[in-house]
Design a protein around this motif. Structure first.
Motif, short mmCIF file in Angstrom:
data_model
loop_
_atom_site.label_atom_id
_atom_site.label_comp_id
_atom_site.label_asym_id
_atom_site.label_seq_id
_atom_site.Cartn_x
_atom_site.Cartn_y
_atom_site.Cartn_z
N VAL A 155 -0.88 -0.60 -8.01
CA VAL A 155 0.24 -0.75 -8.94
C VAL A 155 1.01 0.57 -8.98
CG1 VAL A 155 -1.19 -0.11 -10.94
CG2 VAL A 155 0.92 -1.43 -11.29
N GLY A 156 2.33 0.46 -9.02
CA GLY A 156 3.18 1.65 -9.09
C GLY A 156 3.54 2.01 -10.51
N GLY A 157 4.19 3.16 -10.65
CA GLY A 157 4.72 3.59 -11.93
C GLY A 157 6.20 3.26 -12.02
N GLU A 209 8.79 -0.57 -2.27
CA GLU A 209 8.39 -0.52 -0.86
C GLU A 209 7.07 0.21 -0.70
OE1 GLU A 209 7.68 1.75 2.70
OE2 GLU A 209 8.70 2.67 0.98
N VAL A 210 6.83 1.25 -1.51
CA VAL A 210 5.58 2.00 -1.44
C VAL A 210 4.42 1.15 -1.93
CG1 VAL A 210 4.32 3.93 -2.50
CG2 VAL A 210 6.60 4.29 -1.54
N VAL A 211 4.64 0.37 -2.98
CA VAL A 211 3.59 -0.53 -3.47
C VAL A 211 3.22 -1.53 -2.38
CG1 VAL A 211 3.01 -2.30 -5.18
CG2 VAL A 211 4.30 -0.27 -5.88
N ALA A 212 4.23 -2.11 -1.73
CA ALA A 212 3.97 -3.08 -0.67
C ALA A 212 3.27 -2.43 0.52
CB ALA A 212 5.28 -3.73 -0.24
N SER A 261 -0.43 -1.72 -0.35
CA SER A 261 -1.21 -2.95 -0.32
C SER A 261 -1.51 -3.37 1.11
CB SER A 261 -0.46 -4.07 -1.06
OG SER A 261 -0.29 -3.75 -2.43
N ASP A 262 -0.51 -3.28 1.97
CA ASP A 262 -0.71 -3.63 3.38
C ASP A 262 -1.71 -2.69 4.04
OD1 ASP A 262 1.04 -5.72 3.20
OD2 ASP A 262 2.74 -4.67 4.12
N PHE A 263 -1.63 -1.39 3.72
CA PHE A 263 -2.55 -0.43 4.31
C PHE A 263 -3.99 -0.74 3.92
CE2 PHE A 263 -5.13 3.38 3.45
CZ PHE A 263 -5.40 3.74 4.77
N PHE A 264 -4.23 -0.96 2.63
CA PHE A 264 -5.60 -1.23 2.19
C PHE A 264 -6.12 -2.53 2.80
CE2 PHE A 264 -4.86 1.62 -1.65
CZ PHE A 264 -5.79 2.56 -1.24
N ARG A 265 -5.27 -3.54 2.91
CA ARG A 265 -5.72 -4.79 3.55
C ARG A 265 -6.07 -4.54 5.01
NH1 ARG A 265 -1.20 -7.03 0.62
NH2 ARG A 265 -1.97 -8.12 -1.23
N ILE A 284 -5.55 -6.52 -5.03
CA ILE A 284 -4.72 -7.12 -6.07
C ILE A 284 -3.49 -6.23 -6.21
CG2 ILE A 284 -4.47 -7.60 -8.53
CD1 ILE A 284 -7.44 -8.22 -8.64
N THR A 285 -2.32 -6.78 -5.93
CA THR A 285 -1.07 -6.05 -6.15
C THR A 285 -0.55 -6.46 -7.52
OG1 THR A 285 -0.61 -6.09 -3.77
CG2 THR A 285 1.20 -5.48 -5.24
N MET A 286 -0.65 -5.56 -8.49
CA MET A 286 -0.27 -5.89 -9.85
C MET A 286 1.24 -5.87 -10.01
SD MET A 286 -3.24 -3.81 -11.94
CE MET A 286 -2.58 -4.35 -13.53
#
Length: 321
Positions: free
Chosen positions: A165-167, A173-176, A179-183, A190-192
């Motif tokens: 989750v971002g601030g 784009e950074v949140v996405a 999430s892609d990197f961790f996957r 979980i992308t909040m």
């Protein structure tokens, strides 16, 4: 936009910098090494490298049993690990940064600003914080748009979940990307949609933890009884289906609708006490003594090995390896 264009694609990350090498940071180091990444670690403590090597060495048995990714060293986990004494040097080498410092807001703010200043501007900076929102922590960063929460669960080298989750200043784009990197790195993500204090899983854990402390404080249950009530009770179901689907099945063929209609009024029953109990010396000692009795002479390393074997067995049984 230029930072975004020069950002390494998630699948092309090769070097991960881990800032902080305690239980969580060290767990991240072990995990990234097992996934074939080159890891650069930094921690200011004098004995940090020795503790990190102990943790990684302990985890490597479980990770090898689970299966190493191409590029990971089967003979020694330390072949792809570099521990450096300088934060700037550590961050300069990164394709991705995972910060895992202690849960102190002032420390987090200062450290993230230092990481931000030392890290190439196109590199994403992720925090392992377990409770603070990125909006609270990114306030001193010159480039807060590339800071994001990547909240893991202990031990990070085995438990799949990461909450991202971002601030308020974080780029979507950074949140996405994160999430892609961790996957790609093998995590369940979980992308909040928005910041929630404590995120999702910790809020649920905290409710159970508070009720457990209340029961110990009131003499209603022992530490051993509380743990057994979960490991031989709901915990077995939760490893397969979460609390919502568990209650859905409790409604029989009528599912959750019947469950809510039939048991909904009991929600008003004063069963639980969600306010935190006072952590008196007596309560502290009761919890500590109970854990010592339950451990039954097993060391922390013994318990870690036991836990890791069990988690791997569950993951394999559920086909999640």
């Amino acid at each position: 936009m230029s930072d975004q264009l020069s950002r390494v694609p998630p699948q092309d990350v090769r070097t991960v910098t881990c800032v902080g090498a305690g239980v969580i940071g060290g767990g991240w180091v072990a995990y990234f090494l097992s996934r074939g990444y080159r890891v650069v670690a930094w921690d200011p403590a004098e004995d940090a490298e020795a503790r990190l090597r102990h943790l990684v060495g302990t985890a490597w048995t479980a990770l090898t049993d689970l299966g190493l990714a191409p590029g990971a060293s089967p003979d020694s986990p330390f072949d792809n690990l570099t521990v450096v004494p300088d934060l700037t040097d550590a961050c300069a080498q990164a394709d991705f940064v995972q910060e895992s410092a202690p849960e102190d807001l002032e420390l987090k703010r200062t450290l993230l600003a230092d990481i931000d200043a030392a890290t190439p501007e196109h590199v994403v900076i992720s925090s392992s914080t377990s409770g603070y929102g990125m909006s609270e922590m990114q306030v001193r960063c010159a480039h807060p748009e590339r800071t994001v929460v990547g909240h893991p669960f202990n031990p990070p080298y085995l438990i799949p979940l990461v909450e991202v989750v971002g601030g308020t200043a974080t780029s979507p784009e950074v949140v996405a990307w994160t999430s892609d990197f961790f996957r790609h790195a093998g995590k369940s993500v979980i992308t909040m949609d928005s910041e929630v204090p404590g995120f999702i899983a910790n809020r649920l854990q905290e409710a159970l933890w508070r009720e457990a402390l209340h029961m110990v404080a009131e003499g209603e249950a022992t530490v051993e009884q509380i743990d057994l009530s979960i490991t031989d009770g709901p915990g077995l179901r939760w490893a397969i289906q979460g609390p919502m689907l568990t209650f859905h099945l409790a409604g029989g063929q009528g599912g959750m609708a019947h469950m809510l209609d039939h048991f909904g009024p009991s929600l008003l029953s004063p069963w639980t006490r969600l306010t935190a109990p006072e952590l008196t010396p007596e309560l502290r000692d009761a919890v500590v003594d109970g854990c010592e009795r339950e451990a039954g002479g097993r060391s922390v390393d013994d318990l870690v090995a036991e836990r890791d074997r069990g988690v791997i067995a569950i993951l394999r049984a559920l086909g999640r390896v």
